[in-house]
Design a protein around this motif. Structure first.
Motif, PDB file in Angstrom:
ATOM      1  N   MET A 193       0.824  -1.209   0.000  1.00  0.00           N
ATOM      2  CA  MET A 193       0.000   0.000   0.000  1.00  0.00           C
ATOM      3  C   MET A 193       0.852   1.249   0.000  1.00  0.00           C
ATOM      4  SD  MET A 193      -2.990   0.637   2.700  1.00  0.00           S
ATOM      5  CE  MET A 193      -1.823   1.403   3.792  1.00  0.00           C
ATOM      6  N   LEU A 194       1.916   1.230   0.812  1.00  0.00           N
ATOM      7  CA  LEU A 194       2.750   2.422   0.937  1.00  0.00           C
ATOM      8  C   LEU A 194       3.503   2.732  -0.343  1.00  0.00           C
ATOM      9  CD1 LEU A 194       4.404   1.942   4.405  1.00  0.00           C
ATOM     10  CD2 LEU A 194       2.832   3.727   3.760  1.00  0.00           C
ATOM     11  N   SER A 195       3.830   1.674  -1.086  1.00  0.00           N
ATOM     12  CA  SER A 195       4.659   1.918  -2.262  1.00  0.00           C
ATOM     13  C   SER A 195       3.849   2.291  -3.478  1.00  0.00           C
ATOM     14  CB  SER A 195       5.505   0.685  -2.558  1.00  0.00           C
ATOM     15  OG  SER A 195       4.761  -0.465  -2.335  1.00  0.00           O
ATOM     16  N   GLN A 196       2.516   2.247  -3.373  1.00  0.00           N
ATOM     17  CA  GLN A 196       1.697   2.518  -4.555  1.00  0.00           C
ATOM     18  C   GLN A 196       1.935   3.894  -5.142  1.00  0.00           C
ATOM     19  OE1 GLN A 196       0.063   0.273  -6.336  1.00  0.00           O
ATOM     20  NE2 GLN A 196       1.204  -0.839  -4.799  1.00  0.00           N
ATOM     21  N   ASP A 197       2.096   4.891  -4.259  1.00  0.00           N
ATOM     22  CA  ASP A 197       2.241   6.248  -4.786  1.00  0.00           C
ATOM     23  C   ASP A 197       3.526   6.436  -5.570  1.00  0.00           C
ATOM     24  OD1 ASP A 197       0.639   7.697  -1.933  1.00  0.00           O
ATOM     25  OD2 ASP A 197      -0.083   7.473  -3.982  1.00  0.00           O
ATOM     26  N   PHE A 198       4.512   5.575  -5.303  1.00  0.00           N
ATOM     27  CA  PHE A 198       5.784   5.763  -5.973  1.00  0.00           C
ATOM     28  C   PHE A 198       5.796   5.148  -7.361  1.00  0.00           C
ATOM     29  CE2 PHE A 198       8.367   7.659  -2.703  1.00  0.00           C
ATOM     30  CZ  PHE A 198       7.619   7.427  -1.578  1.00  0.00           C
TER      31      PHE A 198
ATOM     32  N   LEU B 131       6.841  -8.864  -5.274  1.00  0.00           N
ATOM     33  CA  LEU B 131       5.751  -9.405  -6.088  1.00  0.00           C
ATOM     34  C   LEU B 131       4.408  -8.864  -5.609  1.00  0.00           C
ATOM     35  CD1 LEU B 131       5.141 -11.250  -8.388  1.00  0.00           C
ATOM     36  CD2 LEU B 131       5.022 -13.163  -6.813  1.00  0.00           C
ATOM     37  N   GLU B 132       4.264  -8.781  -4.286  1.00  0.00           N
ATOM     38  CA  GLU B 132       3.029  -8.232  -3.717  1.00  0.00           C
ATOM     39  C   GLU B 132       2.842  -6.781  -4.121  1.00  0.00           C
ATOM     40  OE1 GLU B 132       1.119 -10.122  -1.465  1.00  0.00           O
ATOM     41  OE2 GLU B 132      -0.400  -8.545  -1.381  1.00  0.00           O
ATOM     42  N   VAL B 133       3.921  -6.021  -4.078  1.00  0.00           N
ATOM     43  CA  VAL B 133       3.854  -4.602  -4.474  1.00  0.00           C
ATOM     44  C   VAL B 133       3.371  -4.479  -5.912  1.00  0.00           C
ATOM     45  CG1 VAL B 133       5.263  -2.589  -4.987  1.00  0.00           C
ATOM     46  CG2 VAL B 133       5.632  -3.824  -2.880  1.00  0.00           C
ATOM     47  N   LEU B 134       3.967  -5.291  -6.791  1.00  0.00           N
ATOM     48  CA  LEU B 134       3.598  -5.177  -8.202  1.00  0.00           C
ATOM     49  C   LEU B 134       2.185  -5.676  -8.445  1.00  0.00           C
ATOM     50  CD1 LEU B 134       7.005  -6.246  -9.734  1.00  0.00           C
ATOM     51  CD2 LEU B 134       6.057  -3.968  -9.545  1.00  0.00           C
ATOM     52  N   LYS B 135       1.798  -6.719  -7.691  1.00  0.00           N
ATOM     53  CA  LYS B 135       0.423  -7.220  -7.825  1.00  0.00           C
ATOM     54  C   LYS B 135      -0.576  -6.133  -7.477  1.00  0.00           C
ATOM     55  CE  LYS B 135       0.536 -12.053  -6.681  1.00  0.00           C
ATOM     56  NZ  LYS B 135       0.400 -12.984  -5.604  1.00  0.00           N
ATOM     57  N   THR B 136      -0.309  -5.452  -6.364  1.00  0.00           N
ATOM     58  CA  THR B 136      -1.221  -4.392  -5.927  1.00  0.00           C
ATOM     59  C   THR B 136      -1.274  -3.267  -6.949  1.00  0.00           C
ATOM     60  OG1 THR B 136      -0.397  -4.918  -3.732  1.00  0.00           O
ATOM     61  CG2 THR B 136      -1.893  -3.065  -3.904  1.00  0.00           C
TER      62      THR B 136
END
Lengths: 417, 421
Positions: B232-237, B254-259
């Protein structure tokens, strides 16, 4: 007594139309308005802090939406929310300690509290402190009580204690508002005196026979330099004019009026002159959580020039400019594009910029950004009203002034209670 | 508007619009190639007498040259692909004794009998290895679950006794695999929690014990939640049209990219191969299933493609006190290249990976080696650098995304100090 809503609307209008210039004025007016909102707000006996937080968030959301680029508005809203949470916390821990001391003595109170494990007051205080601080390794394994749980236990405790507490409750509600308003007054005081506090530190940084460079005009920088002058330091100032608004001209005039030797240069001459400069001192529009600076346009170039010639780049910023958010795309999202008339005269260039000619869109575009983003590695020192800090220290100041729950100002659709 | 335009999106549309070029036939190609290269290729083939195992592949290359690959590089590949007969003979002579020794597999099979329990039927190392089998479970979580099992099986009657037992179990776990940083960090974190909990909060031993077990079991949830928070936190970047370079297979990344895909962001990913474990291939497979446009690079192609990249995103095996990270071999290299080209390097790591280590250089860690398969047997006199991981100093990292928030590298030491001192 003017209606709170009218005053809110007034401030919203001023923000939308950009009638208020500068973060200092914006911060002061926001703080004063929020103080009024808090004092006029009627709060229920239970969950007082939550009601106050809700009210402040409601107003804060609108203010931030009116001018998203003016980060000082969001900063002050979050500071006030943090103040409310802190005051509530200190009041409830006092009540909790008092409650447990009396609960131990009489047994009837314990039967109501069977579902809650028996915790010592120290543990509860520690747990409540943890709700306020940002999550850390220490609290990783602990079961964090929700912010709702802390007032919940206090209210269940109140029920078991009976009538003796009701008098305390009403005095508690008055105390919370009173404490919060006192703290907000302190905040307003801090904002008003931020210039003096920063200027006091001038003598430590500016030495005899130094050459200082600055760009554009900032009131903080002006007072900083004048304070050093008062203390009988003799130094020279290079002022870059700061196109397209040319506010450097005004600063140069002010400095000369105070008796400082000043040199006025064009922005493009900064790289040429920087090798003769001992220190660059500039103001900022906002300081972000990673230590990056949103500054008037042209300062990124000055910072790069300073790094190239190993000249310290010092940024003066009051604590109301400190923003807990991280800049994702600051050049676009935190920037404002102003009117091209500041660059070009409409009369002469009307044919180039005319939408009606031929293609349908003009071939000449004029971009006039207001702000620049200076990355943290280019900044040597931040001077705030609390002292001088490294850019990597900014996160500590943020942890002191803000709570993590307030980073997102939008309220959840279902109220958390 | 200030960023480089996302030309890959336009290119994709252009390629979809044009019809794909017709497949070329081999005989027409040999004619279309300019005269000098084919004779050199055939002469080289004639002069060198390659061993039989290579002749078929060489013949294939010459018969079906890919028109996009220049004939020059084809011949070079054929030339370098030839292994001379003495080299082979020398290698094969020492091949047998060389292979099994010297390849210290980092924490592969548990020692038989379980190093820990000390005679008791319950062995913490066995328990740990049981938990570790689950593919989705992080090492630190497995360690803490194993320690929870120790508490459950323990017959201690006081807090001190329980702590001593736990300390013994934790030490034996750490000794069973000295190279795993998240294992050590997880054990230390749990031990710290135990010592802090016991003193203050509970007067009664059994409730304290049950609370410890409950928190340890819940830790697995924390790990899952941590990944979601980080995502969630990395979405804005991650902005639309960006190009992300990833290295190594990290479940958090992988979770970051999935989101990001779920949030309908348009981006593309460059995946390094990650030799020798080929972790990049695995990751690119998973990403392709998510409909993300992926490009695979060999590890040496990172600097070549770095100017097209907008950010580097890696996971971490461990985050050390200085704020640097320990990750798959090659991360330091990528961070150096990114730093020299002013590209941000983001690290996605859960907070229980923070370890009390302070490596001063690359050799300052417990060596963790793994077998590397070069495709041919290596002669005995040739040494191989088998280290599995490297240390990236904090000045090359921009931000760390953790479940404690978005942190700059300098915050890490602050957090660790607050916990341990």
């Amino acid at each position: 007594m003017p209606d709170v809503q009218t005053l809110v609307n007034e401030l919203l209008f001023k923000l939308k139309k950009r009638k208020i210039e500068g973060s200092h004025a914006t911060a002061r007016q926001t703080a004063i308005l929020l103080r009024l909102v808090i004092s006029q707000q009627r709060i229920p006996y239970t969950h007082q802090a939550a009601a106050l937080i809700d009210a402040v968030k409601a107003v804060g959301e609108q203010l931030v939406a009116a001018n998203p680029v003016e980060l000082a508005v969001g900063n002050i809203v979050r500071r006030v929310l943090h103040i409310i949470r802190e005051e509530d916390l200190s009041l409830s821990t006092v009540a909790m300690v008092g409650l447990n001391v009396s609960a131990v003595s009489d047994d009837e109170g314990d039967t109501d509290q069977d579902d809650h494990p028996v915790l010592s007051a120290a543990a509860v205080a520690a747990a409540s402190r943890n709700t306020l601080r940002p999550p850390s390794l220490q609290t990783l394994l602990e079961d964090l009580p929700d912010s709702a749980a802390v007032p919940h236990t206090s209210s269940s405790g109140d029920d078991s204690e009976g009538k003796s507490k009701s008098a305390d409750k009403s005095s508690r509600s008055r105390r919370l508002k009173h404490d919060v308003i006192e703290a907000v007054n302190e905040l307003i005081e801090d904002i008003s005196t931020s210039h003096e506090q920063i200027a006091e530190q001038a003598v430590e940084h500016i030495h005899q026979n130094e050459v200082i460079l600055t760009l554009g005009s900032s009131r903080t920088v002006l007072e900083f330099l004048c304070a050093a002058k008062e203390k009988k330091r003799s130094f020279r100032v290079f002022v870059a004019e700061g196109a397209p608004r040319y506010q450097g001209h005004l600063l140069a005039k002010e400095l000369v009026a105070r008796g400082l030797q000043t040199t006025l240069i064009a922005d493009s001459a900064v790289f040429a002159m920087i090798s003769r400069v001992n220190m660059v001192i500039v103001g900022a529009h906002a300081v972000m959580a990673n230590g990056g600076v949103i500054a008037p346009v042209g300062l990124n170039m000055v910072a790069l020039a300073a790094q190239r010639h190993a000249v310290p780049f010092v940024v003066l910023a009051g604590s109301h400019k400190l923003c807990p958010l991280y800049p994702h795309n600051p050049e676009v999202l935190l920037n404002e594009l102003r009117s091209p008339s500041e660059l070009l005269d409409f009369g002469e260039f009307s044919d180039c910029m005319d939408f009606g000619s031929g293609m349908g869109s003009p071939l000449l575009h004029v971009v006039n950004p207001t702000f620049d983003y200076v990355p943290p590695k280019l900044v040597s020192l931040f001077i705030t009203d609390t002292g001088g800090h490294n850019p990597s220290y900014v996160y500590r100041l943020i942890a002191d002034y803000y709570s993590t729950d307030d980073l997102v100002l939008q309220r959840k659709p279902a109220p958390v209670n | 508007m200030w960023r480089r335009s996302a030309s890959f999106i336009l290119d994709k549309e252009d390629n979809a619009a044009q019809p794909p070029p017709p497949p070329a036939k081999p005989d027409t190609l040999t004619l279309s190639l300019s005269s000098p290269p084919p004779p050199t290729a055939t002469t080289i083939a004639a002069t060198i007498n390659p061993p039989s195992s290579f002749s078929s592949s060489m013949a294939d290359t010459l018969q079906n040259p890919n028109p996009k690959i220049s004939a020059y590089y084809q011949t070079r590949a054929a030339h370098h692909g030839v292994v001379s007969s003495d080299w082979l003979a020398q290698a094969q002579a020492v091949a047998e004794p060389h292979l099994p020794e010297g390849w210290a597999r980092s924490g592969s099979a548990a020692e038989p009998g379980g190093g820990g329990g000390g005679g008791r039927p319950f062995s913490v190392t066995d328990e740990f290895n049981n938990w570790r089998q689950q593919p989705d479970l992080a090492e630190a979580v497995a360690a803490i679950r194993a320690l929870a099992a120790v508490i459950r099986a323990s017959e201690a009657t006081t807090m001190m006794e329980l702590e001593i037992e736990l300390k013994k179990a934790s030490d034996s776990l750490k000794n069973s695999d000295t190279t795993s940083i998240s294992l050590t960090a997880g054990c230390d974190l749990f031990m710290r929690y135990v010592t802090r909990t016991s003193a203050l909060e509970y007067e009664e031993f059994n409730s304290a014990k049950s609370r410890l077990i409950e928190r340890a079991e819940k830790f697995g949830e924390i790990s899952q939640k941590a990944r979601r928070i980080i995502a969630m936190l990395s979405q804005d970047f991650i902005f639309d049209g960006c190009t992300i370079l990833v290295h190594g297979f990290s479940r958090v990344v992988l979770e970051v990219l999935k989101t990001a895909v779920q949030n309908k962001k348009v981006f593309r990913v460059f995946c390094t191969e990650g030799r020798p474990d080929r972790s990049g291939l695995r990751l690119s497979n998973d990403l392709a299933k998510l409909d993300v446009s992926v490009k695979l690079l060999i590890d040496s192609a990172v600097a070549y493609t770095m100017d097209e990249v907008d950010m580097v995103l890696v996971g971490a095996d461990g985050v050390v006190e200085s704020g640097g990270i320990i990750n798959l071999m090659g991360t330091y290299q990528i961070a150096l290249v990114a730093h020299s080209m002013n590209k941000p390097v983001y690290v996605a790591a859960e907070s229980y990976k923070f370890a009390r280590l302070y490596p001063l250089d690359q050799k300052d860690m417990v060596p963790a080696e793994r077998p590397i398969d070069f495709g041919v047997p290596i002669p005995a006199k040739v040494e191989v650098e088998k280290s599995a991981r490297d240390y990236t100093p904090p000045q090359y990292l921009t931000l760390l995304f953790t479940d404690l928030g978005v942190l700059t590298p300098s915050v890490v030491s602050d957090e660790l100090i607050q916990l341990y001192l």
